[in-house]
Enzyme design. Structure first.
Site, short mmCIF file in Angstrom:
data_model
loop_
_atom_site.label_atom_id
_atom_site.label_comp_id
_atom_site.label_asym_id
_atom_site.label_seq_id
_atom_site.Cartn_x
_atom_site.Cartn_y
_atom_site.Cartn_z
N ASN A 132 0.81 -1.23 0.00
CA ASN A 132 0.00 0.00 0.00
C ASN A 132 0.83 1.27 0.00
OD1 ASN A 132 0.67 -0.63 2.66
ND2 ASN A 132 -1.07 0.48 3.47
N GLU A 230 4.27 -3.67 12.23
CA GLU A 230 3.32 -2.60 11.91
C GLU A 230 2.19 -3.26 11.14
OE1 GLU A 230 3.40 0.30 13.04
OE2 GLU A 230 5.48 0.87 13.39
N CYS A 264 -3.21 1.76 6.47
CA CYS A 264 -3.37 1.14 7.79
C CYS A 264 -3.99 2.11 8.78
CB CYS A 264 -2.03 0.63 8.29
SG CYS A 264 -0.75 1.88 8.25
N GLU A 432 8.04 2.78 15.14
CA GLU A 432 8.98 3.26 14.12
C GLU A 432 9.01 4.79 14.20
OE1 GLU A 432 7.31 1.09 10.59
OE2 GLU A 432 9.32 0.23 10.59
P1 TAP Z 1 0.57 -9.07 3.79
O1 TAP Z 1 -0.14 -10.01 2.93
O2 TAP Z 1 0.71 -9.38 5.23
O3 TAP Z 1 2.02 -8.88 3.10
C1 TAP Z 1 2.97 -7.98 3.61
C2 TAP Z 1 4.34 -8.44 3.17
O4 TAP Z 1 4.64 -9.71 3.77
C3 TAP Z 1 4.49 -8.65 1.66
O5 TAP Z 1 5.79 -8.27 1.26
C4 TAP Z 1 4.30 -10.15 1.53
O6 TAP Z 1 4.90 -10.72 0.39
C5 TAP Z 1 5.02 -10.62 2.77
N1 TAP Z 1 4.64 -11.98 3.19
C6 TAP Z 1 3.55 -12.69 2.82
N2 TAP Z 1 3.57 -13.90 3.41
C7 TAP Z 1 4.70 -13.95 4.16
C8 TAP Z 1 5.27 -14.93 5.01
N3 TAP Z 1 4.69 -16.10 5.22
N4 TAP Z 1 6.43 -14.64 5.62
C9 TAP Z 1 7.04 -13.45 5.46
N5 TAP Z 1 6.55 -12.49 4.65
C10 TAP Z 1 5.38 -12.72 4.03
O7 TAP Z 1 -0.06 -7.61 3.77
P2 TAP Z 1 -0.52 -6.78 2.50
O8 TAP Z 1 -1.81 -7.33 2.05
O9 TAP Z 1 0.60 -6.66 1.55
O10 TAP Z 1 -0.72 -5.34 3.16
C11 TAP Z 1 -1.88 -4.94 3.74
C12 TAP Z 1 -1.77 -4.96 5.26
O11 TAP Z 1 -0.67 -4.19 5.72
C13 TAP Z 1 -2.98 -4.30 5.89
O12 TAP Z 1 -3.44 -5.08 6.95
C14 TAP Z 1 -2.43 -2.98 6.41
O13 TAP Z 1 -3.15 -2.43 7.47
C15 TAP Z 1 -1.05 -3.34 6.78
N6 TAP Z 1 -0.20 -2.15 6.83
C16 TAP Z 1 0.21 -1.67 8.04
C17 TAP Z 1 0.98 -0.54 8.09
C18 TAP Z 1 1.41 -0.02 9.42
S1 TAP Z 1 2.60 1.02 9.37
N7 TAP Z 1 0.85 -0.42 10.52
C19 TAP Z 1 1.36 0.11 6.94
C20 TAP Z 1 0.95 -0.38 5.74
C21 TAP Z 1 0.16 -1.54 5.70
P3 TAP Z 1 4.06 -10.99 -0.97
O14 TAP Z 1 4.14 -9.73 -1.71
O15 TAP Z 1 4.78 -12.06 -1.64
O16 TAP Z 1 2.68 -11.37 -0.57
#
Ligand code: TAP
Length: 451
Positions: A132, A230, A264, A432
């Site tokens: 995101n 995060e 987020c 952070e």
């Molecule tokens: P995830 O599906 O959790 O993916 C985040 C990252 O983790 C991606 O690079 C993903 O790789 C990787 N990943 C996936 N499976 C993994 C595993 N088993 N082991 C280690 N890494 C793994 O999240 P998303 O859908 O990309 O992002 C949305 C979420 O992020 C939302 O819940 C949002 O709220 C949260 N978010 C939080 C913040 C803060 S600062 N709190 C900021 C931004 C987003 P792939 O690309 O290969 O799937």
């Protein structure tokens, strides 16, 4: 490499690039290079590390427009937001360029000698970021980690790897040593998991979903390595009857529809005091229908597409049993478009409990201050939130009562690189940004010198 994966432009649904998919042994080779580079980096005088990070910041700033354009095409962010993000990365680097010379330890009084503490880098830090906000979330990890003397291996999300890859090139252009800041593209289950399990990655920073973050934390616990998380959010925007209602309603769409709600910190629940509930909805409707959704390359656009077709389906599923009050508009045709949507909800509804991560906001009434705090805390999450009131005392009481890491009163701001950022409960672990972030990338060593 076992091959490549295709990166899509979400505004046009067309392929943008083919990107390498790293294998586990390739990740291991990257980590070997990082270990070697870190030794030399940590041995540099602090002023040399500071200068190198300032130069990295300068190069990022000089290429800011290119990074922003790339982010527009890969992530669908409106160009104005993408420019802010690129500038933010340079600012974060500049801010933490001040850290190497400030990472001082303590001299502690002891009998029979001298006791001194040192802040020592972990070694190699693994950073895993979501799709995101690909650039900014990465910089919140890599800038303080590098400042503290670590090497960084960065895994961007498969959906949005392009700006991270470009930052890797810019680091080299800025003269950072080869191997110090490496970007590894590939799947979370291979690259991300290897960061978690590899013994030479000594700390992990994970930004992403609560579900994957929980697994990452469990893996880090097994490997006895620290982790910063995060995670997701379901933040409340609390509007009291004594608030400036016009201002609260005018700003509410931006607080949830920014980045198409894929934020987020999105204030995805609006809690409104019952006595002004109808009036607030009347004021909110024109602000939502006027929200400009469209081509992210246009300066006037306020909201671009969702990141993928699959994600659009997930977001749409939240409307299946929801009471839609009103919607804005969105382009039809190619691209993963979704119109901003306002839903009337009850506290136990799925839409009021789960993170949608799309441009959908749930509005709920509350009765009094205690009820507002109770409702605000009535989800698993605790990342951000806003409180609208003209009463200073109420602002203080409610901000102390809401269990969230980042709150603002009469504003929606969440992120300043010089103030701490992070979540409570299911929204994360650790903080952070802010003045202490570089210290979080060090371990304290205590040395006693007998005299
Ligand atoms: P995830 O599906 O959790 O993916 C985040 C990252 O983790 C991606 O690079 C993903 O790789 C990787 N990943 C996936 N499976 C993994 C595993 N088993 N082991 C280690 N890494 C793994 O999240 P998303 O859908 O990309 O992002 C949305 C979420 O992020 C939302 O819940 C949002 O709220 C949260 N978010 C939080 C913040 C803060 S600062 N709190 C900021 C931004 C987003 P792939 O690309 O290969 O799937």
């Amino acid at each position: 490499m076992t091959g490549t994966f295709t990166v899509i432009n979400p505004a046009t649904a067309t392929p943008l690039a083919e990107v390498p998919r790293a294998t586990e042994s390739e990740v291991d080779a990257v980590i070997v290079r990082a270990v070697a580079a870190q030794r030399g980096w940590a041995a540099l005088p602090p002023v040399a590390r500071a200068d190198a990070l300032r130069e990295f910041a300068r190069v990022v700033e000089a290429h800011g427009e290119g990074l922003a354009q790339l982010e527009v095409r890969n992530s669908g962010h409106p160009i104005g937001s993408a420019r802010w993000e690129a500038a933010h990365v340079a600012q974060v680097l500049n801010f933490y360029a001040g850290a190497p010379e400030r990472l001082s330890g303590q001299q502690i009084p002891v009998a029979g000698g001298l006791d001194v503490t040192f802040h020592e880098p972990y070694g190699v830090v693994g950073i895993i970021v979501p799709w995101n906000f690909p650039m900014t979330t990465a910089s919140w990890g890599f800038a303080p980690a590098l400042a503290a003397g670590n090497a960084v291996v960065l895994k961007p999300a498969e959906l949005t790897p392009l700006t991270a890859m470009r930052l890797g090139e810019l680091a080299l252009e800025a003269g950072l040593p080869e191997g110090l800041f490496q970007v590894v593209t590939g799947s979370g289950s291979v690259v991300g998991q290897r960061f978690v399990s590899h013994p030479d990655v000594r700390k992990v920073v994970f930004t992403g979903s609560t579900e994957v973050g929980t697994d990452v934390a469990a893996g880090c616990a097994r490997a006895l390595k620290p982790v910063t998380l995060e995670l997701g959010g379901k933040s409340a925007n609390i509007v009291f009857a004594d608030a400036d209602l016009e201002k609260a309603a005018a700003s509410a769409p931006g607080a949830v529809f920014d980045n198409a709600g894929q934020d987020c910190c999105a204030r995805s629940r609006i809690l409104v005091q019952r006595s002004v509930y109808d009036r607030f909805l009347e004021l909110l409707e024109p602000a939502v229908t006027a929200w400009r959704v469209g081509d992210p390359l246009l300066e006037s656009t306020e909201m671009g597409p969702l990141i993928s077709a699959a994600h659009r389906e997930t977001v749409a599923s939240f409307l299946d049993d929801a009471r839609v009050a009103f919607r804005g508009s969105a382009p039809t045709g190619d691209g993963f478009w979704f119109a901003p949507t306002v839903v009337l909800a009850e506290p136990a509804d799925r839409i009021a409990q789960e993170e949608v991560f799309g441009p959908v906001v749930a509005v709920l009434p509350f009765d009094d201050e205690a009820d507002a705090i109770r409702l605000a805390n009535d989800t698993a999450y605790g990342l951000a939130g806003s409180i609208w009131t003209e009463s200073l005392g109420r602002g203080i009481r409610v901000s102390r009562g809401v269990k969230s890491g980042v709150l603002s009163v009469n504003s929606h701001s969440s992120v300043r690189y010089w103030t701490p950022f992070g979540g409570m409960k299911a929204s994360g672990l650790g903080r952070e940004l802010g003045p202490d972030a570089a210290e979080h990338f060090t371990e304290i060593k205590n040395v006693f010198f007998a005299t």
